[in-house]
Design a protein around this motif. Structure first.
Motif, mmCIF file in Angstrom:
data_model
loop_
_atom_site.group_PDB
_atom_site.id
_atom_site.type_symbol
_atom_site.label_atom_id
_atom_site.label_comp_id
_atom_site.label_asym_id
_atom_site.label_seq_id
_atom_site.Cartn_x
_atom_site.Cartn_y
_atom_site.Cartn_z
ATOM 1 N N ASP A 141 0.813 -1.213 0.000
ATOM 2 C CA ASP A 141 0.000 0.000 0.000
ATOM 3 C C ASP A 141 0.842 1.256 0.000
ATOM 4 N N ARG A 158 -4.165 5.885 6.811
ATOM 5 C CA ARG A 158 -5.110 4.786 6.653
ATOM 6 C C ARG A 158 -4.483 3.448 6.977
ATOM 7 N N GLU A 159 -5.192 2.666 7.796
ATOM 8 C CA GLU A 159 -4.747 1.314 8.137
ATOM 9 C C GLU A 159 -5.001 0.372 6.956
ATOM 10 N N GLU A 161 -6.212 -2.693 4.893
ATOM 11 C CA GLU A 161 -7.268 -3.674 5.105
ATOM 12 C C GLU A 161 -6.713 -5.049 4.736
ATOM 13 N N ARG A 162 -6.305 -5.800 5.722
ATOM 14 C CA ARG A 162 -5.586 -7.045 5.486
ATOM 15 C C ARG A 162 -6.467 -8.102 4.838
ATOM 16 N N TRP A 163 -7.775 -8.053 5.092
ATOM 17 C CA TRP A 163 -8.655 -9.088 4.552
ATOM 18 C C TRP A 163 -8.670 -9.083 3.038
ATOM 19 N N ARG A 164 -8.419 -7.925 2.435
ATOM 20 C CA ARG A 164 -8.451 -7.841 0.965
ATOM 21 C C ARG A 164 -7.309 -8.629 0.325
ATOM 22 N N GLN A 220 -11.692 -15.298 11.903
ATOM 23 C CA GLN A 220 -10.553 -14.632 11.277
ATOM 24 C C GLN A 220 -9.257 -15.406 11.481
ATOM 25 N N ASP A 227 -14.057 -9.881 6.739
ATOM 26 C CA ASP A 227 -13.939 -8.636 7.500
ATOM 27 C C ASP A 227 -15.221 -8.470 8.319
ATOM 28 N N ARG A 229 -17.378 -6.176 11.234
ATOM 29 C CA ARG A 229 -17.504 -4.905 11.938
ATOM 30 C C ARG A 229 -18.820 -4.894 12.706
ATOM 31 N N ARG A 242 -17.893 -8.572 5.320
ATOM 32 C CA ARG A 242 -17.452 -8.374 3.943
ATOM 33 C C ARG A 242 -16.406 -9.425 3.586
#
Length: 259
Positions: A141, A158-159, A161-164, A220, A227, A229, A242
């Motif tokens: 990133d 911005r952190e 998004e590891r799931w992607r 996870q 993901d 939330r 997601r």
């Protein structure tokens, strides 16, 4: 018109019945009903499923697929083409960007390995003078690879998004997947479901939060491509789930409503 029950449509299309039910709840695949309440479909359902499958393969979210289907139903191919082209172009641009970032990150990792292989073996402790600790390679990133672990991360940064980027694979074996699916279905039984971009929102009583959170943590660990939330709204809990387009079948299997 030939009418098919859901089992027949699943057999002919190769799409599981659970997914067909989920598509109906998402507004993508309308179904008729027999006097006894069984779902029935016409031959046009096969073409519709083929269209949905192609759109998912291109990485389109369910919300976008619904928009496209409304254009497709109007029957003008040129309109479908005009609507679809910018969506695919946007996905292509994003994929090319990620590919370039990943290629740069891969090259930096090769350099790091070459650097380590060239260093002499020392018996003493590692320090700045030995050269083992070199600058961390840039992550895909564009940030440093260890940025997500740095307590002093700059405000507004911005952190990732590891799931992607996680592989669509589950580490559970044997009866594990079936047991986990049963646990999720029990936990979200009776939930109201709304399709959101790239996933699903389930609304439940807030007193299920501990059970849901424990399942999300466990999920996870074995399936990091999900993901989760959670949002509390008085007596209600909203759970957003997601997953990448390639994991839509797994998302459907876990969270489609039981019938």
């Amino acid at each position: 018109m030939t009418a098919m029950r859901i089992s027949r449509l699943a057999a002919r299309s190769g799409v599981p019945a659970t997914t067909l039910r989920f598509y109906e709840s998402a507004g993508l695949l309308p179904a008729g009903r027999t006097p006894a309440g069984y779902r029935v479909y016409g031959e046009d359902a096969l073409a519709r499923l083929s269209f949905i499958g192609a759109a998912k393969h291109w990485g389109l979210a369910l919300e976008e697929i619904g928009e496209l289907l409304r254009v497709w139903e109007a029957g003008a191919c040129r309109d479908v083409k005009a609507d679809l082209r910018p969506r695919i172009a946007a996905r292509l641009a994003a994929a090319e960007t990620r590919g370039a970032e990943l290629a740069a990150f891969t090259a930096s990792l090769h350099s790091a390995l070459a650097h380590l292989d060239a260093l002499p073996d020392r018996a003493g402790r590692c320090g700045p003078e030995c050269g083992v600790v070199a600058p961390a390679p840039a992550a895909p990133d564009g940030q440093r690879a260890d940025a997500a672990l740095t307590p002093g991360r700059r405000a507004g940064q911005r952190e990732p998004e590891r799931w992607r980027a996680a592989p669509v694979a589950c580490s559970l074996t044997g009866a594990g997947p079936h047991e986990r699916t049963a646990q999720w279905r029990g936990a979200v039984d009776g939930a109201a479901r709304v399709v959101i971009p790239e996933g699903l929102r389930l609304t439940l009583p807030a007193d299920r939060a501990a059970r849901i959170a424990a399942l999300a943590v466990a999920e996870q660990e074995c399936c990091p491509f999900f993901d989760f939330r959670l949002h509390f709204d008085g007596p209600r809990l909203h759970l957003d789930v997601r997953a990448p387009a390639a994991a839509s079948a797994q998302l459907t299997e876990l969270f489609a409503p039981a019938v």
